[in-house]
Design a protein around this motif. Structure first.
Motif, short mmCIF file in Angstrom:
data_model
loop_
_atom_site.label_atom_id
_atom_site.label_comp_id
_atom_site.label_asym_id
_atom_site.label_seq_id
_atom_site.Cartn_x
_atom_site.Cartn_y
_atom_site.Cartn_z
N LEU A 39 0.81 -1.22 0.00
CA LEU A 39 0.00 0.00 0.00
C LEU A 39 0.85 1.28 0.00
O LEU A 39 0.57 2.20 -0.77
CB LEU A 39 -0.98 -0.01 1.17
N PRO A 40 1.90 1.39 0.81
CA PRO A 40 2.78 2.55 0.69
C PRO A 40 3.46 2.63 -0.68
O PRO A 40 3.71 3.72 -1.21
CB PRO A 40 3.81 2.35 1.80
N ALA A 41 3.77 1.46 -1.27
CA ALA A 41 4.41 1.47 -2.59
C ALA A 41 3.45 1.98 -3.66
O ALA A 41 3.82 2.76 -4.54
CB ALA A 41 4.90 0.07 -2.95
N LEU A 42 2.19 1.56 -3.59
CA LEU A 42 1.22 1.96 -4.60
C LEU A 42 0.81 3.42 -4.49
O LEU A 42 0.58 4.09 -5.50
CB LEU A 42 -0.04 1.09 -4.50
N GLU A 43 0.73 3.95 -3.27
CA GLU A 43 0.20 5.29 -3.11
C GLU A 43 1.08 6.36 -3.76
O GLU A 43 0.57 7.38 -4.24
CB GLU A 43 -0.03 5.64 -1.64
N SER A 44 2.37 6.15 -3.82
CA SER A 44 3.25 7.16 -4.40
C SER A 44 3.84 6.75 -5.75
O SER A 44 4.52 7.54 -6.39
CB SER A 44 4.41 7.47 -3.43
N SER A 45 3.56 5.53 -6.19
CA SER A 45 4.17 5.07 -7.44
C SER A 45 3.39 5.53 -8.67
O SER A 45 3.98 5.79 -9.72
CB SER A 45 4.29 3.54 -7.46
N VAL A 46 2.07 5.64 -8.54
CA VAL A 46 1.26 6.02 -9.70
C VAL A 46 0.22 7.08 -9.33
O VAL A 46 -0.92 7.03 -9.79
CB VAL A 46 0.56 4.79 -10.32
N PHE A 47 0.61 8.04 -8.48
CA PHE A 47 -0.25 9.16 -8.10
C PHE A 47 -1.55 8.70 -7.44
O PHE A 47 -2.60 9.29 -7.66
CB PHE A 47 -0.59 10.04 -9.31
N ILE A 100 -5.26 5.37 -1.88
CA ILE A 100 -4.58 4.22 -1.25
C ILE A 100 -4.11 4.63 0.14
O ILE A 100 -3.31 5.56 0.28
CB ILE A 100 -3.36 3.79 -2.09
N PRO A 101 -4.57 3.98 1.20
CA PRO A 101 -4.26 4.38 2.59
C PRO A 101 -2.94 3.82 3.09
O PRO A 101 -2.91 2.89 3.90
CB PRO A 101 -5.44 3.81 3.37
N GLY A 102 -1.83 4.36 2.62
CA GLY A 102 -0.54 3.83 3.04
C GLY A 102 -0.30 3.96 4.53
O GLY A 102 0.21 3.05 5.17
#
Length: 232
Positions: A23-31, A36-38
């Protein structure tokens, strides 16, 4: 986001660790930080360590790795498709004001914006990609990314760990506290930059003053010789 947190708590330890990384990876990888609640995933990871479902050190490793990897992917995506991707995201999901705030933060702080932006969800989703768009050197980005990711992941993991049974209340305050921290960092860095520029201007003014004083002194060739005085 409490319903997502409740679902995460229902998972077994291994799946929680995967969520803490993913979740932390997804929230900043593609805006996608605005959906996404990292932070919630990392807080829940800390809670599972408190409940002895997962080792604390393993939760920390997963959270830090997810934060750093996600921002690195976000930088690469921004460098390659940043503007085109931002223009395709509906304004209901991504407010233009958030884009402006992120760009202003990068303009004021440079690489330090990567660290400061890590602590607010909307900026965390945008800053890595906008750093790629603005052609920031990857070496500069990587240093601040690792520092920010490590501090952020450690802080929110420990929040979940030490909050224990009170994690719901802590989670509700986390986003507000993040924005306050970003403001404090921005004001502090802005103040330091102002003092630095002011000091540089004073030094330049003193240098120019010294230069003018020296120009008024006649060179040996311009000063009259003893013979010229006598002839006069």
């Amino acid at each position: 986001m409490s319903w997502i947190s409740d679902h995460l708590l229902a998972l077994n330890g291994t799946l929680v660790l995967i969520a803490v990384f993913l979740l932390p990876a997804l929230e900043s990888s593609v805006f996608l930080g605005f959906v996404i609640p990292g932070e919630s995933a990392v807080v829940i990871g800390g809670l599972t360590a408190y409940n002895h479902t997962n080792p604390l050190w393993l939760v920390l490793v997963a959270a830090i790795a997810g934060a750093i990897v996600g921002d690195s992917i976000g930088y690469a995506v921004g460098s390659r498709w940043g503007d085109a991707l931002l223009n395709r995201i509906p304004h209901k999901l991504l407010k233009p004001a958030h884009i402006r705030q992120s760009k202003d933060l990068i303009a004021r702080l440079g690489g330090r914006a990567v660290f400061a932006g890590r602590f607010a969800a909307a900026l965390r989703a945008l800053v890595p990609g906008l750093c790629g768009v603005s052609d920031m050197r990857y070496r500069t980005f990587a240093v601040w990314n690792m520092l920010g990711g490590a501090v952020w992941a450690t802080a929110f993991t420990l929040i979940g760990y030490y909050a224990g049974a009170s994690w719901h209340k802590v989670e509700s305050y986390a986003n507000t506290a993040s924005w306050i921290l970003v403001g404090v960092i921005a004001v502090g860095v802005g103040g330091l930059l102002y003092l630095k520029r002011r000091s540089e201007k004073r030094a330049a003014a003193r240098f120019e003053g010294d230069g003018d004083g020296e120009s008024e002194v006649e060179s040996p060739e311009q000063q009259p010789t003893l013979g010229e005085h006598a002839a006069g």
